[in-house]
Scaffold this motif. Structure first.
Motif, PDB file in Angstrom:
ATOM      1  N   SER A  88       1.813  55.375  27.341  1.00  0.00           N
ATOM      2  CA  SER A  88       3.210  55.792  27.272  1.00  0.00           C
ATOM      3  C   SER A  88       3.429  57.078  28.066  1.00  0.00           C
ATOM      4  CB  SER A  88       3.624  55.994  25.808  1.00  0.00           C
ATOM      5  OG  SER A  88       4.949  56.474  25.723  1.00  0.00           O
ATOM      6  N   LYS A 143       5.379  57.766  32.144  1.00  0.00           N
ATOM      7  CA  LYS A 143       6.465  58.716  32.435  1.00  0.00           C
ATOM      8  C   LYS A 143       6.382  59.223  33.869  1.00  0.00           C
ATOM      9  CE  LYS A 143       6.899  60.328  27.629  1.00  0.00           C
ATOM     10  NZ  LYS A 143       6.710  61.473  26.689  1.00  0.00           N
ATOM     11  N   ARG A 157       4.130  53.943  36.717  1.00  0.00           N
ATOM     12  CA  ARG A 157       4.144  52.740  35.903  1.00  0.00           C
ATOM     13  C   ARG A 157       2.849  51.953  36.061  1.00  0.00           C
ATOM     14  NH1 ARG A 157       8.230  53.431  32.453  1.00  0.00           N
ATOM     15  NH2 ARG A 157       8.431  51.180  32.105  1.00  0.00           N
ATOM     16  N   SER A 169       3.790  47.770  15.917  1.00  0.00           N
ATOM     17  CA  SER A 169       4.887  48.664  15.526  1.00  0.00           C
ATOM     18  C   SER A 169       4.998  49.836  16.495  1.00  0.00           C
ATOM     19  CB  SER A 169       4.682  49.183  14.106  1.00  0.00           C
ATOM     20  OG  SER A 169       4.736  48.141  13.169  1.00  0.00           O
ATOM     21  N   GLN A 194       6.579  48.797  19.760  1.00  0.00           N
ATOM     22  CA  GLN A 194       8.035  48.709  19.582  1.00  0.00           C
ATOM     23  C   GLN A 194       8.658  50.101  19.540  1.00  0.00           C
ATOM     24  OE1 GLN A 194      10.100  46.102  19.360  1.00  0.00           O
ATOM     25  NE2 GLN A 194       8.651  44.395  19.323  1.00  0.00           N
ATOM     26  N   GLU A 195       8.043  50.993  18.785  1.00  0.00           N
ATOM     27  CA  GLU A 195       8.577  52.351  18.613  1.00  0.00           C
ATOM     28  C   GLU A 195       8.673  53.093  19.947  1.00  0.00           C
ATOM     29  OE1 GLU A 195       6.875  56.538  16.851  1.00  0.00           O
ATOM     30  OE2 GLU A 195       6.367  54.683  15.756  1.00  0.00           O
ATOM     31  N   LEU A 196       7.682  52.905  20.811  1.00  0.00           N
ATOM     32  CA  LEU A 196       7.654  53.598  22.102  1.00  0.00           C
ATOM     33  C   LEU A 196       8.326  52.794  23.215  1.00  0.00           C
ATOM     34  CD1 LEU A 196       3.991  54.996  21.989  1.00  0.00           C
ATOM     35  CD2 LEU A 196       6.110  56.219  21.507  1.00  0.00           C
ATOM     36  N   ASP A 197       8.953  51.665  22.839  1.00  0.00           N
ATOM     37  CA  ASP A 197       9.679  50.813  23.794  1.00  0.00           C
ATOM     38  C   ASP A 197       8.770  50.378  24.948  1.00  0.00           C
ATOM     39  OD1 ASP A 197      11.853  49.415  24.793  1.00  0.00           O
ATOM     40  OD2 ASP A 197      12.638  51.144  25.914  1.00  0.00           O
ATOM     41  N   MET A 198       7.598  49.812  24.578  1.00  0.00           N
ATOM     42  CA  MET A 198       6.593  49.437  25.576  1.00  0.00           C
ATOM     43  C   MET A 198       6.287  47.945  25.570  1.00  0.00           C
ATOM     44  SD  MET A 198       3.881  52.584  25.281  1.00  0.00           S
ATOM     45  CE  MET A 198       2.880  51.931  26.616  1.00  0.00           C
ATOM     46  N   THR A 199       7.198  47.134  25.064  1.00  0.00           N
ATOM     47  CA  THR A 199       6.935  45.696  24.959  1.00  0.00           C
ATOM     48  C   THR A 199       6.723  45.037  26.323  1.00  0.00           C
ATOM     49  OG1 THR A 199       9.317  45.309  24.869  1.00  0.00           O
ATOM     50  CG2 THR A 199       8.138  45.410  22.769  1.00  0.00           C
ATOM     51  N   THR A 200       7.298  45.596  27.366  1.00  0.00           N
ATOM     52  CA  THR A 200       7.116  45.026  28.716  1.00  0.00           C
ATOM     53  C   THR A 200       5.953  45.693  29.456  1.00  0.00           C
ATOM     54  OG1 THR A 200       8.710  46.572  29.690  1.00  0.00           O
ATOM     55  CG2 THR A 200       9.564  44.448  28.888  1.00  0.00           C
ATOM     56  N   GLU A 201       5.312  46.660  28.827  1.00  0.00           N
ATOM     57  CA  GLU A 201       4.251  47.408  29.493  1.00  0.00           C
ATOM     58  C   GLU A 201       2.871  47.156  28.891  1.00  0.00           C
ATOM     59  OE1 GLU A 201       5.899  51.219  28.838  1.00  0.00           O
ATOM     60  OE2 GLU A 201       7.191  51.160  30.614  1.00  0.00           O
TER      61      GLU A 201
END
Length: 372
Positions: free
Chosen positions: A216, A220, A223, A243, A246-253
């Motif tokens: 994560s 920044k 990528r 979880s 999801q929390e760190l908005d990394m579902t595509t990473e």
């Protein structure tokens, strides 16, 4: 000359299963006879010897979890098998195999070799549990038992923390067969071409949550996709990892892959930029050895096994668990093609010189002969 009969006692999962299969596939069948005593639910894949013939196996009630009833049952079953087979040596693997074998071997007059594959007390997440597990290990230390460590780090820990006599403690490094062919994937490729990877079930040991936080921070600035292989039925921290993603908005990473063929693992490592490990502890990790064999640098935590395989600045980086240090080393390697190429060559050379079982199996055979 009669063959030396060796009984292997273990719960055959993960790296322990890999270790035994590599051993059986390479050891001299003219000099050694092997039998395998393992769990009823750990593996259904037959064990094969060097000639691709089935190795005799027995199944007992040994499981990963502690259970007084099952553990006593497994001990009695093993006692009956050993009485029947009369092996010359009993090679015990990991916590359960080591515990049962170190009790029964001396009772039956069978010489015992114990390979911890990372001591069980290292998995404890609180000091009380760690103290109990360490006390059990110390209680079972006997002069008549040979500790066969999978790395120099594990040997040092066995002597310094558990109390094994240095005279009864030796090393046979984990090693693998050279990877000469990379097969095509048997699973759909759902991740981008530009990625780094790791192998390890979401667990306290592998510390995948820390890895997610590291990536994560990396993303920044640059990528990079992360492929995590080995998400299986014993992934006790899978929900925590999901979880956090999801929390760190990394579902595509981040891509989480279930257990798959080893050929797929090799393919994915080979096509990656490099390998990463945030493990809290290891014995001697096969995934890092495989990465070296596939000419991949590794960025790893400074724990047993990892530090035996990776020379900092030569074939990767060995660092603390500190998040920003991990981030910085990943960015360094992603941003320097010449360094990446140099470390890639050094990785392959490290494997060829030290961790090929084709070269090293005679060392293990010599250990068995000398201890018989």
């Amino acid at each position: 000359m009669a063959k030396i009969k060796i009984a292997h006692l273990l719960h055959s999962l993960g790296g322990v299963d890999v270790y035994l299969r590599l051993l059986l596939n390479n050891i001299d069948t003219d000099s050694f006879e092997n039998i395998v005593i393992h769990g009823t639910k750990d593996t259904n894949v037959p064990f094969l010897d060097k000639n691709k013939k089935n190795v005799k196996e027995y199944k007992i009630s040994v499981f990963r979890e502690i259970s007084v009833i099952n553990d006593l049952k497994a001990t009695y079953q093993t006692y009956q098998i050993l009485k029947k087979e009369h092996p010359d040596l009993l090679h015990t693997h990991s916590a359960k195999g080591g515990m049962i074998g170190r009790v029964l071997g001396p009772l039956l007059g069978i010489k015992v070799i114990y390979t911890p594959h990372a001591f069980s007390y290292l998995s404890a997440q609180n000091s009380l549990k760690k103290g109990v597990f360490l006390s059990i290990e110390k209680l079972l230390v006997k002069r008549s038992i040979l500790l066969l460590a999978t790395s120099n780090s594990e040997k040092k820990r066995a002597i310094d923390e558990v109390g094994f006599d240095p005279k009864n403690t030796i090393v046979f490094n984990n090693c693998i067969e050279p990877i000469s062919k990379i097969d095509t994937l048997t699973i759909p490729k759902t991740w981008p071409d530009y990625y780094i990877c790791t192998v390890g079930r979401p667990s306290y040991q592998k510390n995948i949550e820390h890895m997610i936080r590291v990536i994560s921070e990396v993303n920044k600035e640059l990528r990079i996709h992360l492929v995590i292989m080995g998400v299986g039925p014993v992934s006790d921290q899978l929900e925590s990892v999901q979880s956090l993603i999801q929390e760190l908005d990394m579902t595509t990473e981040v891509t989480l892959l279930s257990w798959t063929e080893r050929t797929d693992v090799f393919n994915i490592i080979k096509q990656s930029k490099f390998y990463i490990s945030t493990a809290r502890y290891e014995g001697m990790p096969y995934s890092v050895i495989e990465s070296l064999a596939l000419s991949k640098p590794c960025i790893v935590t400074n724990c047993d096994g990892n530090r035996d395989l990776i020379i900092d600045g030569h074939n990767g980086f060995v660092i603390s668990e500190e998040l920003m240090q991990f981030k910085d080393k990943i960015l360094v390697l992603l941003g320097d093609d010449k360094l990446l190429e140099s470390m890639s060559k050094n990785s392959q050379q490290t494997f060829s010189d030290n961790f090929s079982i084709k070269k090293n199996i005679n060392q293990l055979e010599a250990i068995y002969r000398s201890y018989n």
